[in-house]
Design a protein around this motif. Structure first.
Motif, PDB file in Angstrom:
ATOM      1  N   GLN A 133       0.846  -1.189   0.000  1.00 17.88           N
ATOM      2  CA  GLN A 133       0.000   0.000   0.000  1.00 17.88           C
ATOM      3  C   GLN A 133       0.884   1.243   0.000  1.00 17.88           C
ATOM      4  O   GLN A 133       2.085   1.147   0.217  1.00 17.88           O
ATOM      5  CB  GLN A 133      -0.910  -0.018   1.225  1.00 17.88           C
ATOM      6  CG  GLN A 133      -0.148  -0.179   2.531  1.00 17.88           C
ATOM      7  CD  GLN A 133      -1.031  -0.524   3.690  1.00 17.88           C
ATOM      8  OE1 GLN A 133      -1.969   0.210   3.962  1.00 17.88           O
ATOM      9  NE2 GLN A 133      -0.767  -1.627   4.365  1.00 17.88           N
ATOM     10  N   ARG A 134       0.271   2.393  -0.225  1.00 20.02           N
ATOM     11  CA  ARG A 134       1.028   3.641  -0.211  1.00 20.02           C
ATOM     12  C   ARG A 134       1.436   3.972   1.222  1.00 20.02           C
ATOM     13  O   ARG A 134       0.836   3.502   2.174  1.00 20.02           O
ATOM     14  CB  ARG A 134       0.207   4.770  -0.801  1.00 20.02           C
ATOM     15  CG  ARG A 134      -0.095   4.580  -2.259  1.00 20.02           C
ATOM     16  CD  ARG A 134      -0.916   5.697  -2.854  1.00 20.02           C
ATOM     17  NE  ARG A 134      -1.985   6.104  -1.958  1.00 20.02           N
ATOM     18  CZ  ARG A 134      -2.449   7.358  -1.856  1.00 20.02           C
ATOM     19  NH1 ARG A 134      -1.958   8.298  -2.607  1.00 20.02           N
ATOM     20  NH2 ARG A 134      -3.434   7.646  -1.043  1.00 20.02           N
ATOM     21  N   ALA A 135       2.465   4.809   1.334  1.00 20.21           N
ATOM     22  CA  ALA A 135       2.964   5.195   2.657  1.00 20.21           C
ATOM     23  C   ALA A 135       3.549   6.596   2.592  1.00 20.21           C
ATOM     24  O   ALA A 135       3.872   7.108   1.519  1.00 20.21           O
ATOM     25  CB  ALA A 135       4.026   4.201   3.129  1.00 20.21           C
ATOM     26  N   THR A 136       3.676   7.211   3.762  1.00 19.45           N
ATOM     27  CA  THR A 136       4.267   8.535   3.887  1.00 19.45           C
ATOM     28  C   THR A 136       5.429   8.446   4.866  1.00 19.45           C
ATOM     29  O   THR A 136       5.265   7.931   5.973  1.00 19.45           O
ATOM     30  CB  THR A 136       3.240   9.555   4.418  1.00 19.45           C
ATOM     31  OG1 THR A 136       2.129   9.583   3.528  1.00 19.45           O
ATOM     32  CG2 THR A 136       3.839  10.940   4.535  1.00 19.45           C
ATOM     33  N   LYS A 137       6.594   8.967   4.447  1.00 17.93           N
ATOM     34  CA  LYS A 137       7.737   8.978   5.356  1.00 17.93           C
ATOM     35  C   LYS A 137       7.546  10.099   6.366  1.00 17.93           C
ATOM     36  O   LYS A 137       7.418  11.270   6.005  1.00 17.93           O
ATOM     37  CB  LYS A 137       9.038   9.164   4.585  1.00 17.93           C
ATOM     38  CG  LYS A 137      10.258   9.129   5.483  1.00 17.93           C
ATOM     39  CD  LYS A 137      11.583   9.023   4.756  1.00 17.93           C
ATOM     40  CE  LYS A 137      11.778  10.070   3.727  1.00 17.93           C
ATOM     41  NZ  LYS A 137      13.127  10.062   3.161  1.00 17.93           N
ATOM     42  N   LEU A 138       7.525   9.739   7.644  1.00 12.01           N
ATOM     43  CA  LEU A 138       7.346  10.719   8.706  1.00 12.01           C
ATOM     44  C   LEU A 138       8.671  11.217   9.259  1.00 12.01           C
ATOM     45  O   LEU A 138       8.774  12.357   9.713  1.00 12.01           O
ATOM     46  CB  LEU A 138       6.540  10.114   9.856  1.00 12.01           C
ATOM     47  CG  LEU A 138       5.119   9.678   9.552  1.00 12.01           C
ATOM     48  CD1 LEU A 138       4.485   9.079  10.798  1.00 12.01           C
ATOM     49  CD2 LEU A 138       4.291  10.844   9.045  1.00 12.01           C
ATOM     50  N   PHE A 139       9.663  10.338   9.259  1.00 11.25           N
ATOM     51  CA  PHE A 139      10.902  10.696   9.940  1.00 11.25           C
ATOM     52  C   PHE A 139      12.066   9.904   9.380  1.00 11.25           C
ATOM     53  O   PHE A 139      11.899   8.768   8.942  1.00 11.25           O
ATOM     54  CB  PHE A 139      10.758  10.407  11.440  1.00 11.25           C
ATOM     55  CG  PHE A 139      11.944  10.798  12.253  1.00 11.25           C
ATOM     56  CD1 PHE A 139      12.263  12.125  12.454  1.00 11.25           C
ATOM     57  CD2 PHE A 139      12.760   9.831  12.810  1.00 11.25           C
ATOM     58  CE1 PHE A 139      13.367  12.484  13.201  1.00 11.25           C
ATOM     59  CE2 PHE A 139      13.864  10.186  13.563  1.00 11.25           C
ATOM     60  CZ  PHE A 139      14.168  11.511  13.766  1.00 11.25           C
ATOM     61  N   THR A 163       9.045  15.706  16.021  1.00  9.63           N
ATOM     62  CA  THR A 163       8.222  16.919  15.997  1.00  9.63           C
ATOM     63  C   THR A 163       8.730  17.885  14.933  1.00  9.63           C
ATOM     64  O   THR A 163       7.947  18.437  14.156  1.00  9.63           O
ATOM     65  CB  THR A 163       8.238  17.608  17.378  1.00  9.63           C
ATOM     66  OG1 THR A 163       7.739  16.686  18.348  1.00  9.63           O
ATOM     67  CG2 THR A 163       7.384  18.857  17.390  1.00  9.63           C
ATOM     68  N   THR A 164      10.043  18.062  14.851  1.00 14.10           N
ATOM     69  CA  THR A 164      10.639  18.938  13.842  1.00 14.10           C
ATOM     70  C   THR A 164      10.323  18.442  12.438  1.00 14.10           C
ATOM     71  O   THR A 164       9.953  19.226  11.563  1.00 14.10           O
ATOM     72  CB  THR A 164      12.166  19.022  14.043  1.00 14.10           C
ATOM     73  OG1 THR A 164      12.430  19.518  15.360  1.00 14.10           O
ATOM     74  CG2 THR A 164      12.818  19.922  13.004  1.00 14.10           C
ATOM     75  N   GLU A 165      10.451  17.130  12.214  1.00 19.41           N
ATOM     76  CA  GLU A 165      10.155  16.547  10.896  1.00 19.41           C
ATOM     77  C   GLU A 165       8.686  16.735  10.523  1.00 19.41           C
ATOM     78  O   GLU A 165       8.361  16.996   9.366  1.00 19.41           O
ATOM     79  CB  GLU A 165      10.505  15.060  10.872  1.00 19.41           C
ATOM     80  CG  GLU A 165      11.981  14.775  10.923  1.00 19.41           C
ATOM     81  CD  GLU A 165      12.647  14.809   9.564  1.00 19.41           C
ATOM     82  OE1 GLU A 165      11.964  14.621   8.546  1.00 19.41           O
ATOM     83  OE2 GLU A 165      13.865  15.019   9.551  1.00 19.41           O
ATOM     84  N   LEU A 166       7.794  16.597  11.497  1.00 12.55           N
ATOM     85  CA  LEU A 166       6.364  16.784  11.215  1.00 12.55           C
ATOM     86  C   LEU A 166       6.079  18.226  10.824  1.00 12.55           C
ATOM     87  O   LEU A 166       5.280  18.479   9.922  1.00 12.55           O
ATOM     88  CB  LEU A 166       5.521  16.359  12.421  1.00 12.55           C
ATOM     89  CG  LEU A 166       5.490  14.858  12.706  1.00 12.55           C
ATOM     90  CD1 LEU A 166       4.779  14.585  14.024  1.00 12.55           C
ATOM     91  CD2 LEU A 166       4.823  14.104  11.578  1.00 12.55           C
ATOM     92  N   PHE A 167       6.731  19.188  11.488  1.00 14.15           N
ATOM     93  CA  PHE A 167       6.571  20.588  11.104  1.00 14.15           C
ATOM     94  C   PHE A 167       7.083  20.818   9.693  1.00 14.15           C
ATOM     95  O   PHE A 167       6.457  21.528   8.904  1.00 14.15           O
ATOM     96  CB  PHE A 167       7.286  21.524  12.084  1.00 14.15           C
ATOM     97  CG  PHE A 167       6.488  21.843  13.321  1.00 14.15           C
ATOM     98  CD1 PHE A 167       5.261  22.490  13.235  1.00 14.15           C
ATOM     99  CD2 PHE A 167       6.963  21.495  14.575  1.00 14.15           C
ATOM    100  CE1 PHE A 167       4.526  22.777  14.365  1.00 14.15           C
ATOM    101  CE2 PHE A 167       6.232  21.776  15.717  1.00 14.15           C
ATOM    102  CZ  PHE A 167       5.010  22.416  15.613  1.00 14.15           C
ATOM    103  N   GLU A 168       8.227  20.226   9.349  1.00 15.11           N
ATOM    104  CA  GLU A 168       8.777  20.375   7.999  1.00 15.11           C
ATOM    105  C   GLU A 168       7.865  19.732   6.955  1.00 15.11           C
ATOM    106  O   GLU A 168       7.732  20.254   5.850  1.00 15.11           O
ATOM    107  CB  GLU A 168      10.186  19.776   7.929  1.00 15.11           C
ATOM    108  CG  GLU A 168      11.211  20.604   8.672  1.00 15.11           C
ATOM    109  CD  GLU A 168      12.588  19.962   8.703  1.00 15.11           C
ATOM    110  OE1 GLU A 168      12.816  18.961   7.993  1.00 15.11           O
ATOM    111  OE2 GLU A 168      13.435  20.461   9.458  1.00 15.11           O
TER     112      GLU A 168
END
Length: 168
Positions: free
Chosen positions: A73-79, A148-153
């Motif tokens: 399935q599709r995925a999103t890189k979070l970190f 948290t920083t990666e999520l903001f970016e």
């Protein structure tokens, strides 16, 4: 799939794993500054098919290749946390990544990257292997502040008004 409620729950789960000695109230305090609506939009916008092996270049006639799908399935890189080693025009790096799948499973992945650059042209090859689902036994060195920083970016296009708007 990819509902704001499900994504919020997955992010809370990740922080619970990364902060095992924290109470629910302390975890909630860590999450207080996150804009979950923007994170949900960013996760949806950045979802893609992830391949075990990818190669390609940014110049005309570059050989582009994708191996088998890493997830069904599709995925999103979070970190991503990276260790780099560079020599002349070859850059090699090893990283650990957190991917959020469409079914809200959080997977830990190891990625080996080799990038060759010469002048304006570069060529990149990446090889990924699944380490497993993120759980209390998974020790890959992620820090909650870095996440948290990666999520903001990840949300910057939403904050800057560059994200696509979907009309019904």
């Amino acid at each position: 799939m990819y509902s704001e409620r499900a994504i919020t729950s997955a992010i809370k789960y990740i922080f619970t794993i990364l902060l095992p000695d924290y109470s629910d109230e302390e975890v909630a305090k860590e999450l207080a500054g996150l804009d979950f609506e923007a994170i949900a939009q960013a996760v949806r916008d950045n979802a893609r098919t992830v391949y075990a092996f990818e190669a390609g270049g940014d110049y005309e006639h570059a050989f582009v290749y994708c191996g088998q799908e890493l997830f069904p399935q599709r995925a999103t890189k979070l970190f991503e946390t990276v260790n780099r080693c560079q020599a002349d025009f070859i850059l090699t790096s090893h990283s650990y990544e957190l991917w959020l799948l469409e079914d809200m499973t959080v997977m830990a992945v190891s990625n080996m990257t080799v990038k060759a650059a010469c002048g304006d042209a570069s060529y990149l090859a990446e090889y990924r292997t699944v380490k497993g689902k993120l759980d209390a036994d998974c020790d890959i060195g992620f820090m909650p502040d870095d996440l948290t920083t990666e999520l903001f970016e990840l949300c910057e296009p939403q904050f800057e008004g560059e994200a696509p708007f979907y009309e019904l």
